[in-house]
Motif scaffolding. Structure first.
Motif, PDB file in Angstrom:
ATOM      1  N   ILE A  83     -20.100 -19.747 -13.313  1.00 57.47           N
ATOM      2  CA  ILE A  83     -20.397 -20.912 -14.162  1.00 57.47           C
ATOM      3  C   ILE A  83     -19.188 -21.398 -14.954  1.00 57.47           C
ATOM      4  CG2 ILE A  83     -22.828 -20.257 -14.356  1.00 57.47           C
ATOM      5  CD1 ILE A  83     -22.181 -19.416 -17.295  1.00 57.47           C
ATOM      6  N   SER A  84     -18.070 -20.694 -14.869  1.00 63.25           N
ATOM      7  CA  SER A  84     -16.892 -21.037 -15.665  1.00 63.25           C
ATOM      8  C   SER A  84     -16.392 -22.466 -15.475  1.00 63.25           C
ATOM      9  CB  SER A  84     -15.759 -20.039 -15.418  1.00 63.25           C
ATOM     10  OG  SER A  84     -15.282 -20.126 -14.098  1.00 63.25           O
ATOM     11  N   PRO A  85     -16.481 -23.054 -14.287  1.00 65.01           N
ATOM     12  CA  PRO A  85     -16.012 -24.435 -14.177  1.00 65.01           C
ATOM     13  C   PRO A  85     -16.765 -25.403 -15.092  1.00 65.01           C
ATOM     14  CG  PRO A  85     -16.202 -23.473 -12.001  1.00 65.01           C
ATOM     15  CD  PRO A  85     -16.805 -22.494 -12.969  1.00 65.01           C
ATOM     16  N   TRP A  86     -18.030 -25.125 -15.357  1.00 66.19           N
ATOM     17  CA  TRP A  86     -18.812 -25.999 -16.220  1.00 66.19           C
ATOM     18  C   TRP A  86     -18.689 -25.595 -17.686  1.00 66.19           C
ATOM     19  CZ3 TRP A  86     -20.299 -24.236 -11.453  1.00 66.19           C
ATOM     20  CH2 TRP A  86     -20.369 -25.217 -10.457  1.00 66.19           C
ATOM     21  N   VAL A  87     -18.427 -24.330 -17.947  1.00 66.98           N
ATOM     22  CA  VAL A  87     -18.235 -23.866 -19.319  1.00 66.98           C
ATOM     23  C   VAL A  87     -16.879 -24.315 -19.849  1.00 66.98           C
ATOM     24  CG1 VAL A  87     -17.982 -21.811 -20.789  1.00 66.98           C
ATOM     25  CG2 VAL A  87     -19.764 -21.874 -19.038  1.00 66.98           C
ATOM     26  N   VAL A  88     -15.841 -24.114 -19.044  1.00 68.15           N
ATOM     27  CA  VAL A  88     -14.470 -24.424 -19.451  1.00 68.15           C
ATOM     28  C   VAL A  88     -14.147 -25.895 -19.225  1.00 68.15           C
ATOM     29  CG1 VAL A  88     -12.037 -23.856 -19.027  1.00 68.15           C
ATOM     30  CG2 VAL A  88     -13.756 -22.050 -19.016  1.00 68.15           C
ATOM     31  N   GLY A  89     -14.732 -26.491 -18.215  1.00 69.00           N
ATOM     32  CA  GLY A  89     -14.484 -27.892 -17.910  1.00 69.00           C
ATOM     33  C   GLY A  89     -13.353 -28.075 -16.914  1.00 69.00           C
ATOM     34  N   PHE A  90     -13.649 -27.749 -15.660  1.00 63.74           N
ATOM     35  CA  PHE A  90     -12.641 -27.881 -14.606  1.00 63.74           C
ATOM     36  C   PHE A  90     -12.697 -29.298 -14.020  1.00 63.74           C
ATOM     37  CE2 PHE A  90     -12.069 -23.231 -12.987  1.00 63.74           C
ATOM     38  CZ  PHE A  90     -11.949 -22.785 -14.275  1.00 63.74           C
ATOM     39  N   THR A  91     -12.691 -30.305 -14.842  1.00 62.51           N
ATOM     40  CA  THR A  91     -12.800 -31.678 -14.389  1.00 62.51           C
ATOM     41  C   THR A  91     -11.672 -32.022 -13.414  1.00 62.51           C
ATOM     42  OG1 THR A  91     -13.714 -32.222 -16.546  1.00 62.51           O
ATOM     43  CG2 THR A  91     -13.021 -34.063 -15.163  1.00 62.51           C
ATOM     44  N   GLY A  92     -12.038 -32.495 -12.254  1.00 67.18           N
ATOM     45  CA  GLY A  92     -11.057 -32.887 -11.258  1.00 67.18           C
ATOM     46  C   GLY A  92     -10.574 -31.767 -10.353  1.00 67.18           C
ATOM     47  N   PHE A  93     -11.053 -30.560 -10.545  1.00 65.03           N
ATOM     48  CA  PHE A  93     -10.641 -29.427  -9.720  1.00 65.03           C
ATOM     49  C   PHE A  93     -11.806 -28.972  -8.844  1.00 65.03           C
ATOM     50  CE2 PHE A  93      -8.005 -29.074 -13.587  1.00 65.03           C
ATOM     51  CZ  PHE A  93      -6.764 -29.221 -13.005  1.00 65.03           C
ATOM     52  N   THR A  94     -12.205 -29.818  -7.905  1.00 69.85           N
ATOM     53  CA  THR A  94     -13.384 -29.490  -7.100  1.00 69.85           C
ATOM     54  C   THR A  94     -13.175 -28.255  -6.236  1.00 69.85           C
ATOM     55  OG1 THR A  94     -12.657 -31.080  -5.428  1.00 69.85           O
ATOM     56  CG2 THR A  94     -14.271 -31.852  -7.037  1.00 69.85           C
ATOM     57  N   SER A  95     -11.977 -28.071  -5.708  1.00 71.20           N
ATOM     58  CA  SER A  95     -11.753 -26.893  -4.862  1.00 71.20           C
ATOM     59  C   SER A  95     -11.778 -25.614  -5.690  1.00 71.20           C
ATOM     60  CB  SER A  95     -10.442 -27.015  -4.090  1.00 71.20           C
ATOM     61  OG  SER A  95      -9.361 -27.201  -4.968  1.00 71.20           O
ATOM     62  N   LEU A  96     -11.213 -25.635  -6.892  1.00 72.55           N
ATOM     63  CA  LEU A  96     -11.240 -24.459  -7.763  1.00 72.55           C
ATOM     64  C   LEU A  96     -12.653 -24.211  -8.279  1.00 72.55           C
ATOM     65  CD1 LEU A  96      -9.506 -22.233  -8.989  1.00 72.55           C
ATOM     66  CD2 LEU A  96      -9.074 -23.732 -10.939  1.00 72.55           C
ATOM     67  N   THR A  97     -13.386 -25.293  -8.529  1.00 75.94           N
ATOM     68  CA  THR A  97     -14.789 -25.156  -8.941  1.00 75.94           C
ATOM     69  C   THR A  97     -15.602 -24.463  -7.853  1.00 75.94           C
ATOM     70  OG1 THR A  97     -14.686 -27.125 -10.339  1.00 75.94           O
ATOM     71  CG2 THR A  97     -16.864 -26.443  -9.616  1.00 75.94           C
ATOM     72  N   GLY A  98     -15.459 -24.913  -6.616  1.00 79.04           N
ATOM     73  CA  GLY A  98     -16.169 -24.286  -5.499  1.00 79.04           C
ATOM     74  C   GLY A  98     -15.742 -22.853  -5.287  1.00 79.04           C
ATOM     75  N   ASN A  99     -14.448 -22.595  -5.412  1.00 74.74           N
ATOM     76  CA  ASN A  99     -13.934 -21.232  -5.271  1.00 74.74           C
ATOM     77  C   ASN A  99     -14.565 -20.314  -6.316  1.00 74.74           C
ATOM     78  OD1 ASN A  99     -11.752 -19.184  -4.414  1.00 74.74           O
ATOM     79  ND2 ASN A  99     -11.493 -19.348  -6.619  1.00 74.74           N
ATOM     80  N   ASN A 100     -14.537 -20.718  -7.581  1.00 77.64           N
ATOM     81  CA  ASN A 100     -15.081 -19.868  -8.638  1.00 77.64           C
ATOM     82  C   ASN A 100     -16.581 -19.649  -8.475  1.00 77.64           C
ATOM     83  OD1 ASN A 100     -12.496 -19.835  -9.640  1.00 77.64           O
ATOM     84  ND2 ASN A 100     -13.091 -20.338 -11.722  1.00 77.64           N
ATOM     85  N   LEU A 101     -17.283 -20.675  -8.045  1.00 73.85           N
ATOM     86  CA  LEU A 101     -18.732 -20.529  -7.826  1.00 73.85           C
ATOM     87  C   LEU A 101     -19.008 -19.495  -6.736  1.00 73.85           C
ATOM     88  CD1 LEU A 101     -21.631 -21.475  -8.404  1.00 73.85           C
ATOM     89  CD2 LEU A 101     -21.283 -23.234  -6.663  1.00 73.85           C
TER      90      LEU A 101
END
Length: 139
Positions: A44-62
């Protein structure tokens, strides 16, 4: 026929019982629980921290976070059968540390880097702890 006899071999059964006993200790349960929570946070870190614009890193972390959480849940429920996979948890932690540079290129922000490095370091330490349970000698 040979496979069935191997599953019920006394040495294998004793080894599984040893690993199950180690997995039921309070220390192992704490490490497994913290590893599970680390995996959930990573997911959930991409939504907690706010990985706006980092879709590949968001998918990776998920994906990696869910994998770590499932691995920890497996350790908590059946360490005797999954102890051979314990090396994967520290590897996931190392991947989490380097992912902002590998997945996002050189454009990751400070908060995405810090989130992944700290979470990855925690995953490495907890993974090494889970790995060490299988290496302990019986008394």
């Amino acid at each position: 026929m040979a496979t069935e006899s191997m599953r019920t071999h006394p040495d294998l059964m004793a080894l599984r019982a040893k690993y199950d006993a180690v997995g039921e200790t309070q220390t192992a349960q704490v490490v497994d629980g913290l590893t599970f929570l680390t995996g959930l946070y990573l997911a959930i870190s991409p939504w907690v921290v706010g990985f706006t614009g980092f879709t590949s890193l968001t998918g990776n972390n998920l994906i990696v976070g869910i994998a770590l959480a499932l691995l920890a849940a497996g350790f908590a429920s059946a360490y005797g059968r999954l102890h051979g996979m314990a090396w994967v948890a520290p590897l996931i932690g190392v991947w989490t540390i380097i992912a902002p540079w590998v997945v996002s290129g050189n454009v990751a922000t400070t908060r995405t880097i810090w989130s992944n490095v700290v979470t990855g370091a925690i995953a490495v330490l907890l993974g090494l702890g889970a790995l060490s349970f299988g290496m302990r000698r019986s008394r």
